[in-house]
Design an enzyme around this catalytic site. Structure first.
Site, PDB file in Angstrom:
ATOM      1  N   HIS A 153       0.836  -1.209   0.000  1.00 57.68           N
ATOM      2  CA  HIS A 153       0.000   0.000   0.000  1.00 57.68           C
ATOM      3  C   HIS A 153       0.868   1.256   0.000  1.00 57.68           C
ATOM      4  O   HIS A 153       2.024   1.210   0.415  1.00 57.68           O
ATOM      5  CB  HIS A 153      -0.837   0.045   1.289  1.00 57.68           C
ATOM      6  CG  HIS A 153      -1.979  -0.925   1.338  1.00 57.68           C
ATOM      7  ND1 HIS A 153      -2.195  -1.764   2.407  1.00 57.68           N
ATOM      8  CD2 HIS A 153      -2.992  -1.165   0.460  1.00 57.68           C
ATOM      9  CE1 HIS A 153      -3.294  -2.484   2.193  1.00 57.68           C
ATOM     10  NE2 HIS A 153      -3.784  -2.152   1.018  1.00 57.68           N
ATOM     11  N   CYS A 211      -2.504   0.265  10.007  1.00 58.69           N
ATOM     12  CA  CYS A 211      -3.541  -0.661   9.517  1.00 58.69           C
ATOM     13  C   CYS A 211      -4.537  -1.085  10.566  1.00 58.69           C
ATOM     14  O   CYS A 211      -5.642  -1.489  10.236  1.00 58.69           O
ATOM     15  CB  CYS A 211      -2.908  -1.963   9.014  1.00 58.69           C
ATOM     16  SG  CYS A 211      -1.451  -1.734   8.065  1.00 58.69           S
TER      17      CYS A 211
END
Ligand code: CIR
Length: 256
Positions: free
Chosen positions: A161, A248
């Site tokens: 990401h 996250c």
């Protein structure tokens, strides 16, 4: 008002998590749970009220709640995750956020993972990755530009990401691994590089006056301290095996 940190229980099925860049190795579930509790304590100590959502057993990656929404002061955007196995994570998170924000959604054929969306005051950087497609970027623009946000795509290569490669430390400063992201997108921001021996260290979570940061990345932590940042170390080794970092595992909802 205190920020709310939404977290999610670790699924007993985490051994079946999605993996893109790492080989599968055993995750010690008890140790992972202890580390997740330490992370939640760090969020509390940094001034958040922590609310943990449960995780049905059939959603291996549900602890990585950041991917399921992006929260702004004006609204929250519920994503459509790029990995099909993760789409079942959405309803419980959307229900929890609906108490705090008006919701917008990312819709088929668009995909967005929250881990690809980096917000720095009124600027929103969106990683171009296998998880976040061009239609996702367009839908984010359509939703956010009317609120005065500037939304730009950023090239990412070599990691999962955008926020594996760049995260905000506050004060218009980013922590970056330039081997994984094209930093020319970040004009006007100060950059701190990860230690070259710690490529995975660009994922830091700034909350209040603290930076929650994996204890495993000691050299980069020293760099952060040298910049005057208050680093709260947490053990993050087990969820790192599932390609998760410290951003996250929570969604921060300001003023809730
Ligand atoms: C996945 O591949 O979707 C999970 N195993 C890891 C997600 C980590 N999330 C994040 O970096 N925001």
């Amino acid at each position: 008002m205190m920020p709310l940190a939404l977290t999610r229980e670790i699924s007993p099925a985490i051994a079946r998590c999605e993996l893109t860049h790492l080989a599968r190795v055993a995750i010690d579930l008890d140790q992972a749970r202890r580390q997740h509790e330490e992370y939640e304590r760090a969020l509390s100590e940094a001034g958040c009220r922590v609310h943990r959502l449960d995780a049905p057993g059939d959603l291996p990656d549900s602890v990585f709640i950041e991917d399921i929404a992006v929260v702004f002061d004006e609204l929250a955007i519920v994503t459509r995750p790029g990995a099909e196995s993760r789409r079942g994570e959405v309803p419980i998170v959307a229900r929890a956020l609906a108490h705090h924000r008006a919701l917008e959604t990312i819709d088929d054929p668009a995909t967005v993972d929250g881990g690809d969306v980096l917000v720095v005051s009124r600027r929103v950087f969106v990683g171009r990755t296998p998880r976040t497609n061009a239609a996702g970027l367009e839908q984010l623009k359509r939703i956010l530009e009317p609120f005065g946000y500037r939304v730009d795509g950023v090239a990412v290569d070599g990691c999962l990401h955008l926020k594996s490669a760049a995260t905000s430390l506050g004060d218009a400063t980013l922590l970056v691994n330039r081997n994984w992201v094209d930093v020319s997108a970040f004009g006007g921001l100060a950059l701190i590089d990860v230690d070259p021996t710690e490529p995975s260290a660009a994922n830091a979570l700034r909350v209040g006056d603290s930076v929650i940061f994996p204890r495993e990345h000691a050299r980069t932590a020293e760099r952060l301290r040298a910049h005057g940042l208050h680093v709260r170390g947490v053990g993050a080794s087990e969820l790192a095996k599932a390609e998760g970092g410290v951003t996250c595992c929570s969604l921060i909802v300001q003023g809730s």
